[in-house]
Design a protein around this motif. Sequence first.
Motif, short mmCIF file in Angstrom:
data_model
loop_
_atom_site.label_atom_id
_atom_site.label_comp_id
_atom_site.label_asym_id
_atom_site.label_seq_id
_atom_site.Cartn_x
_atom_site.Cartn_y
_atom_site.Cartn_z
N VAL A 14 -2.86 10.12 0.29
CA VAL A 14 -2.11 9.01 0.89
C VAL A 14 -1.10 8.46 -0.12
CG1 VAL A 14 -2.30 6.71 1.92
CG2 VAL A 14 -4.08 8.42 2.36
N SER A 37 4.60 0.12 15.37
CA SER A 37 3.99 0.92 14.30
C SER A 37 4.21 2.42 14.50
CB SER A 37 2.49 0.63 14.20
OG SER A 37 1.84 0.95 15.42
N TRP A 58 6.22 -0.78 5.57
CA TRP A 58 5.47 0.40 5.98
C TRP A 58 3.98 0.09 5.90
CZ3 TRP A 58 5.90 4.25 8.95
CH2 TRP A 58 5.10 5.39 8.84
N GLU A 59 3.20 0.54 6.90
CA GLU A 59 1.81 0.13 7.05
C GLU A 59 0.85 0.74 6.02
OE1 GLU A 59 3.93 -0.46 10.88
OE2 GLU A 59 3.78 1.19 9.44
N GLU A 60 1.23 1.82 5.42
CA GLU A 60 0.36 2.50 4.46
C GLU A 60 0.70 2.09 3.02
OE1 GLU A 60 -2.28 3.99 4.89
OE2 GLU A 60 -2.26 5.37 6.58
N PRO A 61 -0.29 2.18 2.12
CA PRO A 61 -1.64 2.77 2.25
C PRO A 61 -2.72 1.81 2.72
CG PRO A 61 -1.23 2.25 -0.04
CD PRO A 61 0.04 1.87 0.71
N ASP A 62 -2.35 0.66 3.31
CA ASP A 62 -3.33 -0.34 3.74
C ASP A 62 -4.31 0.23 4.76
OD1 ASP A 62 -4.15 -3.32 3.92
OD2 ASP A 62 -3.77 -2.77 6.01
N GLU A 63 -3.78 0.88 5.79
CA GLU A 63 -4.65 1.37 6.85
C GLU A 63 -5.67 2.37 6.32
OE1 GLU A 63 -2.26 2.80 10.04
OE2 GLU A 63 -1.52 0.81 10.60
N SER A 64 -5.22 3.26 5.45
CA SER A 64 -6.13 4.26 4.88
C SER A 64 -7.10 3.60 3.91
CB SER A 64 -5.35 5.35 4.17
OG SER A 64 -4.55 6.07 5.09
N ILE A 99 3.08 8.40 -0.02
CA ILE A 99 3.93 7.23 -0.24
C ILE A 99 5.01 7.56 -1.27
CG2 ILE A 99 4.01 4.86 -1.11
CD1 ILE A 99 2.70 5.03 1.58
#
Length: 470
Positions: free
Chosen positions: A208, A160, A188-194, A212
């Motif tokens: 955020v 990550s 790509w990990e975002e916007p899930d983490e936020s 993206i």
Amino acid sequence: MENCLVRVNYLVIVILLTVLSSCSPGELNKLLLVSFDGFRWDYLQRVTTPNFDALIKDGVQVKHVENVYITKTYPNHYTMVTGLYAESHGIVANEMYDPSLNQAFSMNKMDVYDSRWWDEAEPLWVTNQRAGHRSGAVMWPGSDVEIRGTYPTHYLLYNSSVSFEVRVQKLIDWFKSKEAINFGVLYWEEPDESGHSLGPESPLMNAVITDIDEKLGFLVEQLKSAGLFDTMNIIITSDHGMTAMSTEKIIELDNYVNGDLYTIIDKSPVVAILPKEGKFDEVYSALVNKNPNMTVYNREDIPDHYNYKQNARIMPIIIEAKEGWTIVQNKNGTFMLGNHGYDNRLPSMHPLFVAHGPAFRQGYKKDGMRSVDLYPLMCSILGIQPSPNNGSLSNVQDLLKQTHPTQPIPHIPQVRESSYAWVLGVLLGIALVIGFLIGFVKQVTDRQLSVVPHTNLEIVQPLLQADLHL
């Protein structure tokens, strides 16, 4: 005689060009699948997104994508590349237990690299490579695992900390290499983490989403700089959406059943319960109909429209929370302001879908599609025969410029074999040309000998030798 030689020269050139063009590898359709984890379909309406807008203007957009139950990361990413419901491909949750293996699976542990969890289905990169092509995968869930004996041609182990920009450059290098890939996947990990930490309705999410969009702009610019953009088919999508949570909407299972009677396998909002041996009836009766904000299912009674009961990795008892509610064993755990995993028919669970490229229509918008239909769509673009799947190309055929499905490209050998096959084809072609030339010249010679006196035979011989070296 001179006219005959001119015709021979011309014929040799034509045959050689024909042989070379038929033996050399054809240009394959290029496809790049990009997932921005947790990007809800209506995030595009929150802020200005010029890079998304540009792709939509010249491409296609689907308003609502009905993803698969449960609406979590691993099940839906595997659905996108297999066209199968979770019960069919076997990745039924982010956290699982397999009774036949007597092992547990967690997306945050090393058991994700055990092929046995993934081998119930064949992902698109494997199918693409079985067709003789090459694939590249950057951080896509499951792409760094040996599935059915095969890795992607090029892949990166999940990390990550690797930046989006580095991930993009890797893919472009693979698309531009001497033995180029024709299919790539990018995660790509975002916007899930936020979305989890801030909540999807937080004003802080606007920055955020803007980030993206800028990352998408970077991807497009890099493709243009590499001379790939005009020939690249790009699909931008996600695995699920996100909904807001509240500390006022928490269900504690300890209020209804003794925690010693069961094990929680997967967490809220769809809690997978494994009762201790002989305790199924006691656990089930203690939970069913006890709270109006949760629905308790015996696995056999899970609604058919979820396509989520025909797999041993689905636990005997499933507890589904209503949208916005959280189920915990007790309040000692952490709390998230945003979550996903709910009913896949809920709009808040739906991801975005934007596509652009030579295969897609321009300026076309569609109200809805199913995520299982993405797989046959991608196979059609790549020109390969899909594996058995739960999708239907006819449901999404209108997204493409063509009115009929692309016919699968005939199987060609794998990478090393194809290079040798091309050389062998050229050599055989040249041999055929020489053979044809010898026969043709022999016929011309025979005709000439019938009219040339035998005393002048030595005049003909040098001319024939010259012909044979053309």
